[in-house]
Design an enzyme around this catalytic site. Sequence first.
Site, PDB file in Angstrom:
ATOM      1  CB  CYS A 146     -28.024  -4.144 -10.074  1.00 27.24           C
ATOM      2  SG  CYS A 146     -28.121  -3.508 -11.740  1.00 27.24           S
ATOM      3  CD  GLU A 147     -24.623  -6.120  -4.555  1.00 33.63           C
ATOM      4  OE1 GLU A 147     -24.893  -6.604  -3.465  1.00 33.63           O
ATOM      5  OE2 GLU A 147     -24.698  -6.765  -5.635  1.00 33.63           O
ATOM      6  CE1 TYR A 188      -3.523  -5.203  -1.156  1.00 30.23           C
ATOM      7  CE2 TYR A 188      -3.195  -3.104  -0.040  1.00 30.23           C
ATOM      8  CZ  TYR A 188      -2.800  -4.403  -0.288  1.00 30.23           C
ATOM      9  OH  TYR A 188      -1.679  -4.906   0.336  1.00 30.23           O
ATOM     10  NE  ARG A 201      -2.973  -0.119   3.195  1.00 31.48           N
ATOM     11  CZ  ARG A 201      -4.175  -0.616   2.938  1.00 31.48           C
ATOM     12  NH1 ARG A 201      -5.036   0.081   2.253  1.00 31.48           N
ATOM     13  NH2 ARG A 201      -4.511  -1.809   3.388  1.00 31.48           N
TER      14      ARG A 201
HETATM   15  C1  LIG Z   1      -0.711  -7.753   2.284  1.00 33.80           C
HETATM   16  C2  LIG Z   1       0.641  -8.132   2.679  1.00 33.80           C
HETATM   17  C3  LIG Z   1       1.673  -7.213   2.581  1.00 33.80           C
HETATM   18  C4  LIG Z   1       1.485  -5.793   2.139  1.00 33.80           C
HETATM   19  O1  LIG Z   1       0.748  -5.067   3.062  1.00 33.80           O
HETATM   20  P1  LIG Z   1       0.550  -3.486   2.844  1.00 33.80           P
HETATM   21  O2  LIG Z   1      -0.365  -3.110   3.942  1.00 33.80           O
HETATM   22  O3  LIG Z   1      -0.053  -3.306   1.511  1.00 33.80           O
HETATM   23  O4  LIG Z   1       1.875  -2.853   2.965  1.00 33.80           O
HETATM   24  C5  LIG Z   1       2.945  -7.631   2.912  1.00 33.80           C
HETATM   25  N1  LIG Z   1       3.186  -8.898   3.313  1.00 33.80           N
HETATM   26  C6  LIG Z   1       2.212  -9.811   3.419  1.00 33.80           C
HETATM   27  C7  LIG Z   1       2.544 -11.177   3.847  1.00 33.80           C
HETATM   28  C8  LIG Z   1       0.910  -9.463   3.109  1.00 33.80           C
HETATM   29  O5  LIG Z   1      -0.065 -10.374   3.225  1.00 33.80           O
END
Ligand SMILES: *Cc1c(COP(=O)(O)O)cnc(C)c1O
Length: 431
Positions: free
Chosen positions: A361-362, A390, A293
């Site tokens: 439609c939700e 995401y 993220r």
């Molecule tokens: C989802 C995930 C990440 C990334 O998480 P962010 O919050 O997007 O930084 C890293 N490692 C694992 C194992 C994850 O499941």
Amino acid sequence: MLYDNLSVNDAGHLCIAGIDACELAAEFGTPLYVLDEDRVRKNCRAYVEAMHSYLPEGSRPLYAGKALCFKGIYPVIEEEGMGADVVSGGEVATALVAGFPADLLFFHGSNKTDAEIAYGVEKGVGCFVVDNLNELGVLSREAQAHDITQRILLRVTVGLDPHTLAAINTGKVDSQFGVPIETGQALEFARQALATPGVEVMGFHSHIGSQIFEPDSFCDQVDRLLAFACSVRDELGFVAQTFNLGGGFGVPYVEEDPTVDIAANIAAIAAHLSDGCARTNYPMPRVLLEPGRSIVANAGVTLYTAGGTKTIEGYRSYVMVDGGMTDNPRYALYKSAYTVLNASHAADDADFACTIAGRCCESGDRIAEDITLARPERGDIIAVLTTGAYNFAMSSNYNRVLRPALVMLRDGKARLAVHRQTIDDLLALEV
Ligand SMILES: *Cc1c(COP(=O)(O)O)cnc(C)c1O
């Protein structure tokens, strides 16, 4: 403005990295995912530089591709000196087709199939993050069949509950990811892995959750992981070279959210780990982090065309957009907050109170509730900020809505990175 790559030009239009959002919408159509590549690079550098400064040689960030996986992201990640996490055969293939080096891939997943394990070993994936004993035997067999020693990390859960949503919290004891330390099962996991032929245990992995703002949670995680590593050393005589602390640094979606200082967080984690290692006489391991993220979220903006507004007297007003949960299911899934602007009138007062509704439609198809923006006319361009992570990755064809195109911005220019899906694409697999 929420981010400093956003501005307003003389026409009153929102600009992203200096490029007029309305012109992007006119050229590429809507809905449109826009990704500011320079911002992605800046985010990568914050990790690479801080990890280089504060952590031992060999420490590096791995981009968690699940946040936004398409071919165009991989050259950027590679050029910035990062490795990458992959969680499926599809993500492995995407990275490799894009030319990303296999040995910098870390293969995750709580239920990798036999076929995926075989594929990963055959392609030379650098490291498997083994989630549980079920996959260990298959991995061992494949590694021996290919006459290699496969490097692995063991995924454990530290039993920590950072204060985030249950749906994105993965560090608790009761989780489908990894093997818990608290029950003694992680020690047994290590014992068996160390005795397994064809694999070499490099260390341990733990990921406590996502959208975390305080370094304290990561310091707690470090304490617990180190205590576990010490017990493995005492019981089994094994010393880990690598601690992978997962991802999870938060990003602001709305003005009220705090901002995470990536370098300061990494410095705090590094100091904490180094103190702990000194105290327990444990050799300082190299550290891996897995940001997803915080690499791409704030580099992304989604552009929609408003279909108009609808006011239900005595209740609320809706702004209708030409996308919604199909390109961004996060409000429907987690009630995630977003900042929404009228990109066609970005300098006007944001005084129209409304809810942004998608086209499915939700009744749960919403992007944001009870927000304000400059009242849109049909045809205005609506921008939703912080959609780099995401969104594209979670898009669907629900209601047979076509997936948007994705453009990347660099040096004041936009280039198409993912075509808009067509009806032919939609029907391509149907007999
Ligand atoms: C989802 C995930 C990440 C990334 O998480 P962010 O919050 O997007 O930084 C890293 N490692 C694992 C194992 C994850 O499941």
